[in-house]
Design a protein around this motif. Sequence first.
Motif, short mmCIF file in Angstrom:
data_model
loop_
_atom_site.label_atom_id
_atom_site.label_comp_id
_atom_site.label_asym_id
_atom_site.label_seq_id
_atom_site.Cartn_x
_atom_site.Cartn_y
_atom_site.Cartn_z
N ASP A 154 0.82 -1.21 0.00
CA ASP A 154 0.00 0.00 0.00
C ASP A 154 0.86 1.27 0.00
N THR A 213 -3.57 -3.49 -1.61
CA THR A 213 -4.62 -4.37 -1.08
C THR A 213 -5.99 -4.04 -1.66
N CYS A 268 -10.91 -6.64 -1.99
CA CYS A 268 -9.72 -6.41 -1.17
C CYS A 268 -8.94 -7.72 -1.04
N TRP A 269 -7.62 -7.60 -0.89
CA TRP A 269 -6.76 -8.78 -0.83
C TRP A 269 -5.87 -8.77 0.41
N GLY A 270 -5.56 -9.97 0.83
CA GLY A 270 -4.51 -10.18 1.81
C GLY A 270 -3.36 -10.90 1.12
N TYR A 271 -2.16 -10.76 1.66
CA TYR A 271 -0.98 -11.39 1.05
C TYR A 271 -0.26 -12.25 2.09
N GLY A 273 -5.23 -6.54 4.04
CA GLY A 273 -5.83 -5.24 3.77
C GLY A 273 -6.99 -5.03 4.74
#
Length: 361
Positions: A73, A99, A188-191, A257
Motif C-alpha cells: 500500500d 490491497t 480487497c486482498w490479503g498477502y 488489507g
Amino acid sequence: MPNWLKSCIKLTTKEKRVSKKCTRHLQPDIPRAPPFKGMDITFLGTSSGSPTHKRNVSSLVLHLVTGEQWMFDAGEATQVQIRHCRTASMGRINRIFITHMHGDHIWGLPGLLSSLLIGIEECNQLHLYGPSSLDEWIKSTIRMSRTILPRNKLVFHPLDARQKGHFVIVDDDNYTVHACPIKHTIPCWGYVVEEKKTKGNIDAAKLTLMGIAPGPIYKQIKDQWDQDLIVLSDGIVLDRKSIMSEPKEGRKLVILGDTCDPSNIQEISMDANAIVHECTLPESMAHLSRQRGHSTATMAAKFASKIRAKSLVLNHFSPRFCDDTLRKELDLASRHYKGNIILASDFGIFQVAPNKSKSVG
C-alpha cells in the motif's frame, strides 16, 4: 566595520540558529534501526482514513535478506515518509502490493511511481500488484497530469476479484507470495509471504573425523542439501542427517488489507510467524466496524489465535483512537490471543524472527 553591517551579521547568525531549531522540531522522532534479521517491516503509515499528527495513512515496507524492499500500500505522502525513514530506500523497492482501491491506501502511488521510474533513483523494473481497476486509475492519473512513464519498466499484475481462493503471484528462488480475497466493502486482498527453506549447516568436525577435509567437496554436499543421501563424485554416499543440520523452515508473514472477515485466507495463513491485521475501530463500536468492513483488536486477536500465529501486529487505527484507548484495546485483545501483540507506529520496525534449525543428530 560599520555598525549596521555588524547588526546584519548578528541577525543572520541568529536566524540560522532559529532555522536549525525549527528544522529539528519538524523532523519526526525516528528510532534507530535494530540489527537486521532478514525479514523486517518498517511501518510508514498506520492511520486509517486520514493522517494525524503522529500517524500517516497506510503503507509499510518489507525488508528482505536478498536486499529487496517490497511495499504494501502507498497512501498519501508515502514518499515523504520514505525520505524521513532510516531503513526504507527508494532505490531498493522493486515490488509494490496494493490491497484495495480506497484512497488512504493508494493516493501516494502516482507520485511514488514517477520518482521510482523516471526520477533520480530510478529502478530497473518495478512490479505492481493490485486490483485490475488500479491499472486504469494509474493510467488516467498519469495521462491527465501529462506525466510520461517508461512502459517497459512498470509491470502490472492484475488481481481478479472473481477468483475465490488463494493463488501464487510471486515464486522465485527465495520467496513465494500468495494473494487471497478477503471481505471488505470493496474487493480487497490479503498477502502471504513465505520464505523458502534454507540449507542446513555442515558439521565440519564430524566430516574431518570421517576423513573428509574442507574444500570443493563441501560444495557437493551443500548442493545436495535437500536430499536424504548425498553422493560424492568419488562414489562415497553420506547420510545427510548425520553431517548437516536440518534445513531451516522459512518464515511466513501474513499482511492483510482492510477486512471484517479474513477467513478466506485462513488455510494458507496457518502457523504464521506474524500477521499484520487492521484494527480500525474500538470494541465498543464492533457492530459499526463490521458494517463498514473493518475489524476491532478483539476480532484481530481471535483470527490470530485461530491461525496459531506467533505474533500479531495491530495496524490501521482510526484517528479517533488516543493512546489510552489503544491500551484498552490491547488489553481486550490479550484475552483472546496469548501470543505477542504489537501496536504498529509510524517508523516503527517489527522483526520477524527466523525459525531455528535442528542440530545435527
